[in-house]
Design an enzyme around this catalytic site. Structure first.
Site, PDB file in Angstrom:
ATOM      1  N   ASP A  75      -0.988  -0.044   3.446  1.00  0.00           N
ATOM      2  CA  ASP A  75      -0.308  -0.072   2.147  1.00  0.00           C
ATOM      3  C   ASP A  75       1.159   0.315   2.298  1.00  0.00           C
ATOM      4  OD1 ASP A  75      -1.302   2.489   2.932  1.00  0.00           O
ATOM      5  OD2 ASP A  75      -0.704   3.282   0.982  1.00  0.00           O
ATOM      6  N   GLU A  76       1.939  -0.095   1.332  1.00  0.00           N
ATOM      7  CA  GLU A  76       3.327   0.360   1.159  1.00  0.00           C
ATOM      8  C   GLU A  76       4.113   0.415   2.463  1.00  0.00           C
ATOM      9  OE1 GLU A  76       2.703   3.277  -2.678  1.00  0.00           O
ATOM     10  OE2 GLU A  76       2.276   4.109  -0.718  1.00  0.00           O
ATOM     11  N   ALA A  77       3.981  -0.632   3.278  1.00  0.00           N
ATOM     12  CA  ALA A  77       4.725  -0.666   4.545  1.00  0.00           C
ATOM     13  C   ALA A  77       6.135  -1.204   4.265  1.00  0.00           C
ATOM     14  CB  ALA A  77       3.983  -1.525   5.564  1.00  0.00           C
TER      15      ALA A  77
END
Ligand code: TNX
Length: 537
Positions: free
Chosen positions: A342-344
Site C-alpha cells: 500500500d501507499e508506495a
C-alpha cells in the site's frame, strides 16, 4: 430484573406511581447489596447470538446447567481441548465442577464429532431438557458452537467469580455454517507495539465472534516487530521505537510462536504482514545498504505515510526479502503471507510492478499464498493471490475498476472498506481516539452493507471474506483496542459469518445490545453508541 410489574399499574395519580417506582428501585438496590441479587429466570432466546446463526428453531424445554452437569466429549485431542476451554469459561462463574469425560453416559453438555452438513467450521447445537449437544465435523465447528452456547447463557457466565445462576439454555436447534471462509481482524503492532499478553487478550475477544484470521501488521516505518536471525538489527534497532518516540519492542521467534499457538487454540490462523516496498523506514534505518544512496535514514516516530521505499534496482533488496520471507514462512503454519504494497508513493509505478514481479514468487517458493493491499492489482497479482480492498465510497472509479477487473480474472478479495470497517476511524467527532480521514464511522454504518455486492463489477464469488483492520497511530493499550473494536468488530464478524438473509439493522442492534453486559462482565470498556439500545442495568 423485571422492571415492569403489573401490580403498579393502578389508578393512583402519576406522581404517586413515580414515587412508588423510585422506592421499588431503591428497594431492589438494597436487596442487591444484602441478599442474593434477583436472577434472570428465563432463558435467552435461542437466536439472540452475534453473529446471527444460519438458523435457530426454538422449541421444547430448556436445559439447565447444574452442579450435576458434566462435559462429555469424543476421545480426540482437539475435541478434548475445546471441552477444556469451555470448562475454563463455565467453572469460575457457575462454581460447578463440570468434569470433562470421554466415556459414555447421557445428558449434560456433549461435544460430538460426526460427519454431516457442517463443513470445516459449521456446527449444530441441540438443546433440550436432558442436555445440550454440539455436533460438528471438525473441532473448529465445536469451538464455534461453544461460542454460541456461551452467548445463550446469562451474561454473568463471563464473570470470574461465582454467580448465583440459574444457568438455562433455551430449548431448540441451531444450525450454523459461515458465509465466508475468511473473517479477519488486523492489529498494527508497528505504530505501537503490543505485548504477547495484549495480543492474546484480543485473540480471546475475536474468538467470541467466530473471527478466524488474525492479521499482524509486523513492520512499518515506525517499527520492525519480528526477530529475523539473518538481519538482526531489524528488530533490535528497527524495533526500538514507535509513534511518539516510546521504546517500542519486538517479538522474539519464541514470542511469535506463542502467539501462533494461542491463536490456533482459538481456531484463528495468523497472517503475518511485512509491508513492502513502502512503509519500510524501520528496515532502511537498520541497514544502510538497503537504501539506493547507501545512507540509512533516522528512525521515524511520526505518523506520515508514503515517504520510504526499498531500493528496487539493488540485488541486496531481494536477498533481504528472501531471508525475511524464508524465516517468517518457517515460523508460520498458516497459508498466507501478506506483503503489504500500500501507499508506495515513493516508488515509481515501473519499480512497483518490477518489485512485485520478483517478490511474489519468493512467497510461493516458501510455500505461502500472497495477500497484498489492493494496490497490488496495479501490478500483476500472482495466481491465487488475494487483494485486500481498503477503498472508500469516494475512491476513484478507475481504482475500483482495477480491483474489480483483477477479481474477474481470479484474484480473490478480502473486503476492508476504510469508511466502513477501519476500526481506527472515530465513531463521532467526539471520539477521543482514532483518525477521521475516511470519515466518521458509527456502529450502524460499519454493519449496514453487504460484502457480496459491495464492489461493483467484482463477482460475488471473488469475495473470500472481510477483515477489520486496527491501525494504531493513536492506540496504545488494550483499553484503546477494545474501545475502538467494540461494538464495531462484532458487526464485521456478522458480515463475515451470517447468511445475507439474516442481515437487518433492527434485529442486529437488539442482539448487539445483549452483548453489552457480557463485555461488562469481561472488563471490556466499549463505546456506548447511542444507536444501540443497551439494556439499563
Ligand atoms: C492507511 S490502509 C494505511 C495505514 C495507516 C492508516 C491509518 C493502508 C493499507 N495504509 O498505513 O495506518 O491508513 O488509518
Amino acid at each position: 430484573m423485571r422492571r415492569h410489574n403489573g401490580r403498579h399499574h393502578s389508578t393512583t395519580p402519576r406522581i404517586t406511581r413515580l414515587l412508588g417506582s423510585l422506592l421499588l428501585v431503591a428497594a431492589a438496590g438494597a436487596f442487591a447489596v444484602g441478599a442474593a441479587p434477583p436472577v434472570q429466570d428465563t432463558a435467552i432466546p435461542l437466536g439472540r447470538v452475534v453473529p446471527a446463526p444460519a438458523s435457530a428453531e426454538p422449541g421444547g424445554a430448556p436445559y439447565r446447567i447444574t452442579h450435576d452437569t458434566g462435559i462429555r466429549v469424543d476421545d480426540s485431542r482437539e475435541a478434548r481441548q475445546v471441552a477444556g476451554y469451555l470448562a475454563d469459561i463455565l467453572r469460575p462463574s457457575t462454581g460447578y465442577r463440570l468434569p470433562v469425560t470421554t466415556h459414555g453416559g447421557t445428558g449434560g453438555i456433549r461435544l460430538r464429532l460426526a460427519e454431516g452438513p457442517y463443513g470445516t467450521e459449521g456446527y449444530r447445537l441441540d438443546s433440550g431438557h436432558q442436555g445440550v449437544t454440539i455436533t460438528a465435523a471438525r473441532p473448529a465447528g465445536l469451538f464455534h458452537g461453544v461460542q454460541t452456547l456461551r452467548q445463550l447463557l446469562p451474561a454473568a457466565v463471563e464473570k470470574k467469580s461465582v454467580q448465583p445462576g440459574p444457568w438455562p439454555v433455551a430449548g431448540g436447534t441451531v444450525r450454523d455454517t459461515p458465509r465466508y471462509p475468511y473473517r479477519g481482524a488486523m492489529l498494527d503492532v508497528s505504530r505501537h507495539f503490543f505485548t504477547v499478553a495484549q495480543v492474546k487478550r484480543y485473540i480471546d475477544q475475536l474468538a467470541m465472534y467466530k473471527i478466524n484470521e488474525l492479521h499482524l501488521h509486523l513492520s512499518d516505518d515506525q517499527g520492525w516487530r519480528i526477530a529475523i536471525d539473518s538481519w538482526p538489527r531489524l528488530a533490535t534497532y528497527g524495533g526500538s521505537t514507535q509513534v511518539g518516540g516510546g521504546t517500542g519492542g519486538h517479538y522474539t521467534k519464541a514470542d511469535y510462536r506463542e502467539i501462533v499457538r494461542y491463536a490456533a487454540s482459538r481456531y484463528l490462523e495468523v497472517v503475518p504482514e511485512i509491508d513492502m516496498p513502502g512503509h519500510t523506514d524501520a528496515a532502511l534505518a537498520s541497514y544502510a545498504e538497503l537504501n539506493c544512496d547507501g545512507v540509512a535514514p533516522p528512525l521515524y516516530t511520526g505518523t506520515d505515510v508514503g515517504f520510504s521505499s526499498l531500493c528496487v534496482p539493488k540485488q541486496v533488496t531481494y536477498d533481504f526479502v528472501d531471508d525475511v520471507i524464508r524465516e517468517l514462512a518457517a515460523l508460520t503454519p498458516g497459508r498466507y503471507l501478506h506483503i503489504g504494497g500500500d501507499e508506495a508513493h515513493s516508488t515509481s509505478h515501473a519499480d512497483y510492478v518490477a518489485f512485485m514481479d520478483r517478490v511474489q514468487p519468493v512467497v510461493a517458493k516458501y510455500g505461502k499464498t500472497v495477500i497484498g493491499w489492493h494496490q497490488l492489482t496495479g501490478a500483476t497479482p500472482a495466481k491465487g493471490a488475494l487483494a485486500q480492498y481498503w477503498g472508500l465510497d469516494d475512491t476513484s472509479a478507475e481504482e475500483k475498476a482495477q480491483v474489480a477487473k483483477a477479481a474477474r480474472n481470479g484474484t480473490g478479495l478480502i473486503l476492508s472498506p476504510a469508511d466502513r470497517i477501519y476500526l481506527d476511524m472515530k465513531y463521532t467527532e467526539d471520539t477521543p481516539l482514532g483518525q477521521d480521514w475516511a470519515g466518521l464511522v458509527e456502529v450502524r454504518r460499519s454493519y449496514d452493507w453487504d460484502p457480496g455486492d459491495y464492489l461493483a463489477g467484482a463477482p460475488a464469488s471473488a469475495v473470500r471474506g472481510v477483515e477489520a483492520p486496527l491501525w494504531t497511530e493513536t492506540i496504545t493499550d488494550s483499553a484503546d483496542i477494545e474501545y475502538m473494536a467494540f461494538p464495531r468488530l462484532p458487526g464485521v464478524a456478522e458480515l463475515g459469518w451470517s447468511p445475507a438473509a439474516t442481515h437487518g439493522w433492527d434485529a442486529y442492534k437488539a442482539r448487539l445490545a445483549a452483548q453489552g453486559p457480557r463485555w461488562e462482565a469481561l472488563g471490556i470498556k466499549y463505546y456506548k453508541s447511542p444507536q444501540v439500545p443497551w439494556p439499563t442495568s
